[in-house]
Design a protein around this motif. Sequence first.
Motif, mmCIF file in Angstrom:
data_model
loop_
_atom_site.group_PDB
_atom_site.id
_atom_site.type_symbol
_atom_site.label_atom_id
_atom_site.label_comp_id
_atom_site.label_asym_id
_atom_site.label_seq_id
_atom_site.Cartn_x
_atom_site.Cartn_y
_atom_site.Cartn_z
ATOM 1 N N GLY A 64 0.744 -1.165 0.184
ATOM 2 C CA GLY A 64 0.029 -0.068 -0.146
ATOM 3 C C GLY A 64 0.775 1.140 -0.098
ATOM 4 O O GLY A 64 1.978 1.290 -0.042
ATOM 5 N N GLN A 65 0.188 2.370 0.174
ATOM 6 C CA GLN A 65 0.570 3.461 0.289
ATOM 7 C C GLN A 65 0.268 4.447 1.493
ATOM 8 O O GLN A 65 -0.985 4.432 1.609
ATOM 9 C CB GLN A 65 0.256 4.571 -0.970
ATOM 10 C CG GLN A 65 0.485 5.831 -0.825
ATOM 11 C CD GLN A 65 2.020 6.187 -1.123
ATOM 12 O OE1 GLN A 65 2.628 5.512 -2.019
ATOM 13 N NE2 GLN A 65 2.636 7.064 -0.225
ATOM 14 N N ALA A 66 1.009 4.577 2.489
ATOM 15 C CA ALA A 66 0.907 5.475 3.531
ATOM 16 C C ALA A 66 0.967 7.056 3.369
ATOM 17 O O ALA A 66 1.016 7.125 1.802
ATOM 18 C CB ALA A 66 1.901 5.192 4.514
ATOM 19 N N PRO A 67 0.722 7.823 4.118
ATOM 20 C CA PRO A 67 0.830 9.035 3.632
ATOM 21 C C PRO A 67 2.140 9.757 2.785
ATOM 22 O O PRO A 67 1.946 10.389 1.788
ATOM 23 C CB PRO A 67 0.951 10.310 4.882
ATOM 24 C CG PRO A 67 -0.027 9.302 5.838
ATOM 25 C CD PRO A 67 0.478 7.735 5.389
ATOM 26 N N CYS A 68 3.307 8.857 3.107
ATOM 27 C CA CYS A 68 4.580 9.409 2.400
ATOM 28 C C CYS A 68 5.338 8.270 1.557
ATOM 29 O O CYS A 68 5.711 8.453 0.744
ATOM 30 C CB CYS A 68 5.524 10.046 3.162
ATOM 31 S SG CYS A 68 4.771 11.400 4.057
ATOM 32 N N ASN A 69 5.024 7.053 2.208
ATOM 33 C CA ASN A 69 5.849 5.973 1.870
ATOM 34 C C ASN A 69 5.025 4.813 1.422
ATOM 35 O O ASN A 69 3.920 4.474 1.717
ATOM 36 C CB ASN A 69 6.653 5.763 2.816
ATOM 37 C CG ASN A 69 7.797 6.571 2.911
ATOM 38 O OD1 ASN A 69 8.726 6.420 2.152
ATOM 39 N ND2 ASN A 69 7.790 7.153 4.321
ATOM 40 N N HIS A 70 5.386 3.984 0.339
ATOM 41 C CA HIS A 70 5.013 2.743 -0.089
ATOM 42 C C HIS A 70 5.535 1.662 0.916
ATOM 43 O O HIS A 70 6.819 2.113 1.701
ATOM 44 C CB HIS A 70 5.422 2.273 -1.580
ATOM 45 C CG HIS A 70 4.836 3.047 -2.606
ATOM 46 N ND1 HIS A 70 3.610 3.060 -3.251
ATOM 47 C CD2 HIS A 70 5.346 4.299 -3.182
ATOM 48 C CE1 HIS A 70 3.239 3.857 -3.952
ATOM 49 N NE2 HIS A 70 4.356 4.724 -3.938
#
Length: 140
Positions: free
Chosen positions: A64-70
């Motif tokens: 997935g994708q968090a606010p800044c990082n995959h």
Amino acid sequence: MTRIPLISAAIVATLGLAACEPTAPSTPGSNVPTGPYVLVGIGSDTVPQRNVGMTIEADGSISGQAPCNHYSAPQTAEPPGFALGALTTTEMACSGKAGQLESRYFQALSGANGIAFEGGVLTIRGPTYLTYEPGYRKEK
């Protein structure tokens, strides 16, 4: 005469929403569907930004994708259990509220020990619960 465009628009909208729905369960005997999810809650807090996404793959792994990082990780337990292997993330700088959310999210995900899908809501349980709805994260 205006009914045909309205009916066509309704059909297109329905098909578009259907694309966001999870698919068949990832493991035989499991009720946890594979597919995309968006984080809507951490513990008792809501996540109104809808900027954290997770996909459950057919083999049970997540990405997935968090606010800044995959991120990605193998998931080794049979539902309703949940046990992540090593969580791999990109290393983009992440500060402020986005950084706080991302840190809290990765900590909760790493400490999780259970998973359930009920009433269209995915819950990953542990010391801090993560609550998801089917769909995609909101882009910046």
